[in-house]
Design a protein around this motif. Sequence first.
Motif, mmCIF file in Angstrom:
data_model
loop_
_atom_site.group_PDB
_atom_site.id
_atom_site.type_symbol
_atom_site.label_atom_id
_atom_site.label_comp_id
_atom_site.label_asym_id
_atom_site.label_seq_id
_atom_site.Cartn_x
_atom_site.Cartn_y
_atom_site.Cartn_z
ATOM 1 N N HIS A 100 12.363 29.331 7.171
ATOM 2 C CA HIS A 100 12.100 27.915 7.403
ATOM 3 C C HIS A 100 13.238 27.409 8.281
ATOM 4 O O HIS A 100 14.401 27.482 7.895
ATOM 5 N N ASP A 101 12.912 26.911 9.459
ATOM 6 C CA ASP A 101 13.929 26.455 10.416
ATOM 7 C C ASP A 101 13.538 25.076 10.923
ATOM 8 O O ASP A 101 12.618 24.931 11.718
ATOM 9 N N ARG A 102 14.234 24.066 10.415
ATOM 10 C CA ARG A 102 13.935 22.717 10.913
ATOM 11 C C ARG A 102 15.201 22.116 11.510
ATOM 12 O O ARG A 102 16.190 21.910 10.820
ATOM 13 N N ASP A 103 15.147 21.870 12.809
ATOM 14 C CA ASP A 103 16.293 21.300 13.550
ATOM 15 C C ASP A 103 17.549 22.136 13.365
ATOM 16 O O ASP A 103 18.663 21.591 13.320
ATOM 17 N N ALA A 104 17.396 23.449 13.244
ATOM 18 C CA ALA A 104 18.556 24.305 12.959
ATOM 19 C C ALA A 104 18.463 25.652 13.680
ATOM 20 O O ALA A 104 19.025 26.644 13.221
ATOM 21 N N HIS A 105 17.777 25.668 14.842
ATOM 22 C CA HIS A 105 17.518 26.948 15.525
ATOM 23 C C HIS A 105 18.796 27.759 15.751
ATOM 24 O O HIS A 105 18.834 28.953 15.460
ATOM 25 N N ASP A 106 19.840 27.110 16.298
ATOM 26 C CA ASP A 106 21.053 27.851 16.651
ATOM 27 C C ASP A 106 21.713 28.485 15.432
ATOM 28 O O ASP A 106 22.098 29.653 15.462
ATOM 29 N N ASP A 107 21.847 27.702 14.363
ATOM 30 C CA ASP A 107 22.501 28.236 13.170
ATOM 31 C C ASP A 107 21.661 29.318 12.497
ATOM 32 O O ASP A 107 22.192 30.305 11.985
ATOM 33 N N VAL A 108 20.341 29.152 12.482
ATOM 34 C CA VAL A 108 19.479 30.171 11.877
ATOM 35 C C VAL A 108 19.644 31.493 12.631
ATOM 36 O O VAL A 108 19.860 32.549 12.021
ATOM 37 N N LEU A 109 19.584 31.432 13.951
ATOM 38 C CA LEU A 109 19.697 32.661 14.744
ATOM 39 C C LEU A 109 21.099 33.261 14.637
ATOM 40 O O LEU A 109 21.255 34.480 14.536
ATOM 41 N N ARG A 110 22.111 32.400 14.615
ATOM 42 C CA ARG A 110 23.496 32.887 14.501
ATOM 43 C C ARG A 110 23.710 33.607 13.172
ATOM 44 O O ARG A 110 24.266 34.708 13.123
ATOM 45 N N ILE A 111 23.242 32.996 12.081
ATOM 46 C CA ILE A 111 23.484 33.598 10.754
ATOM 47 C C ILE A 111 22.700 34.904 10.597
ATOM 48 O O ILE A 111 23.204 35.876 10.038
ATOM 49 N N LEU A 112 21.498 34.951 11.126
ATOM 50 C CA LEU A 112 20.734 36.208 11.084
ATOM 51 C C LEU A 112 21.510 37.301 11.798
ATOM 52 O O LEU A 112 21.585 38.444 11.336
ATOM 53 N N ASP A 113 22.090 36.919 12.926
ATOM 54 C CA ASP A 113 22.859 37.847 13.733
ATOM 55 C C ASP A 113 24.117 38.311 12.986
ATOM 56 O O ASP A 113 24.438 39.505 12.961
ATOM 57 N N GLU A 114 24.809 37.367 12.391
ATOM 58 C CA GLU A 114 26.045 37.691 11.672
ATOM 59 C C GLU A 114 25.786 38.612 10.479
ATOM 60 O O GLU A 114 26.543 39.545 10.227
ATOM 61 N N GLU A 115 24.718 38.314 9.755
ATOM 62 C CA GLU A 115 24.430 39.108 8.548
ATOM 63 C C GLU A 115 23.780 40.437 8.894
ATOM 64 O O GLU A 115 23.830 41.380 8.119
ATOM 65 N N GLY A 116 23.122 40.474 10.050
ATOM 66 C CA GLY A 116 22.274 41.614 10.390
ATOM 67 C C GLY A 116 20.926 41.370 9.747
ATOM 68 O O GLY A 116 20.816 41.325 8.512
ATOM 69 N N PRO A 117 19.884 41.144 10.568
ATOM 70 C CA PRO A 117 18.574 40.769 10.010
ATOM 71 C C PRO A 117 17.898 41.925 9.291
ATOM 72 O O PRO A 117 18.154 43.080 9.604
ATOM 73 N N PRO A 118 17.032 41.622 8.318
ATOM 74 C CA PRO A 118 16.202 42.676 7.731
ATOM 75 C C PRO A 118 15.253 43.215 8.804
ATOM 76 O O PRO A 118 15.117 42.632 9.882
ATOM 77 N N GLU A 119 14.577 44.291 8.471
ATOM 78 C CA GLU A 119 13.692 44.942 9.434
ATOM 79 C C GLU A 119 12.637 43.974 9.985
ATOM 80 O O GLU A 119 12.315 43.985 11.164
ATOM 81 N N THR A 120 12.090 43.121 9.112
ATOM 82 C CA THR A 120 11.051 42.192 9.546
ATOM 83 C C THR A 120 11.446 40.758 9.227
ATOM 84 O O THR A 120 11.771 40.441 8.088
ATOM 85 N N VAL A 121 11.408 39.919 10.254
ATOM 86 C CA VAL A 121 11.722 38.495 10.094
ATOM 87 C C VAL A 121 10.571 37.701 10.696
ATOM 88 O O VAL A 121 10.134 37.978 11.815
ATOM 89 N N ILE A 122 10.075 36.727 9.942
ATOM 90 C CA ILE A 122 8.982 35.891 10.443
ATOM 91 C C ILE A 122 9.396 34.427 10.365
ATOM 92 O O ILE A 122 9.869 33.974 9.318
ATOM 93 N N PHE A 123 9.286 33.718 11.472
ATOM 94 C CA PHE A 123 9.620 32.291 11.529
ATOM 95 C C PHE A 123 8.368 31.498 11.204
ATOM 96 O O PHE A 123 7.487 31.332 12.042
ATOM 97 N N HIS A 124 8.305 30.998 9.955
ATOM 98 C CA HIS A 124 7.116 30.241 9.573
ATOM 99 C C HIS A 124 7.147 28.866 10.231
ATOM 100 O O HIS A 124 8.214 28.300 10.481
ATOM 101 N N CYS A 125 5.953 28.337 10.526
ATOM 102 C CA CYS A 125 5.804 27.037 11.198
ATOM 103 C C CYS A 125 6.798 26.927 12.344
ATOM 104 O O CYS A 125 7.593 25.991 12.404
#
Length: 276
Positions: free
Chosen positions: A145-170
């Motif tokens: 769930h990403d509302r008005d937070a695109h940069d931080d969502v993408l940054r944190i996924l990058d920092e943590e290392g994303p799981p194999e499958t990530v889906i951006f709902h809505c």
Amino acid sequence: MSRTERPPLPERLPVNAVDAHTHLDACGLTTPAQVAEALDRAGSVGVTRAVTVADDLTAARWAAEAATWDERLYAAVAIHPTRTATFGEKEQAEIERLAARPRVVAIGETGLDYYWDYSPPQAQQEAFRWHIDLAKRLGKPLMIHDRDAHDDVLRILDEEGPPETVIFHCFSGDAGVARRCLDAGYVLSFAGPVTFRNARPLREAAKLVPLGQFTVETDAPFLTPHPFRGRPNEPYCVAYTVRDLADLREESVEELAEATTAAAERVFRFRSVTSS
Ligand SMILES: [Zn+2]
Ligand SMILES: [Zn+2]
């Protein structure tokens, strides 16, 4: 015609579709009979499967249970970013237990919401990082769930290392955000707003996503697709979104339904999920 009345059933889709993100409990459909009726309505227009998503512990318990009532229904569980102010060990333990159940096909919805001011950003980010880790440990897809937070969502996924499958709902970004998600290998999911005539940047983004990289969803009970905006939403309404998207992208309804269903099957691995 009342605004509180459900939209009419759309014409049946020529190919089966999946509602990749809905909240049946929030639609007031909580008993086994009500769930079956909603899925019957959906099935009658070619929407043959749905994923019902939890946003708190009560909803998570319900969703995990409801997904065992009906073969057409699957669940996703997490604590929604707006409900993370008091997120702690007790909730973590129970989400983890529910998330491991076979009919729970995703960890979500989790992420960041900077639009509402219900939970401090710090608490949201810590909870998001915890859910990313959980998805990786369980080998299940992460539903964002990403509302008005695109940069931080993408940054944190990058920092943590994303799981194999990530889906951006809505998905709510523009073409630039869509490209960043696609480059990272993430799947996008389009809800009612992509059909709204004033959502131009989102509609532009929806045109550039390759077939196979996106799913469709209702996020019911809100965000009812055009031309029924404001009326109650339900899984069957995703058929309106499929037709509208096909029109926008100048593809056939068959092609679009088939590709979004294949994407949902790949993301949620429906085939490997048993009814236990
Ligand atoms: Zn959401
Ligand atoms: Zn939702």
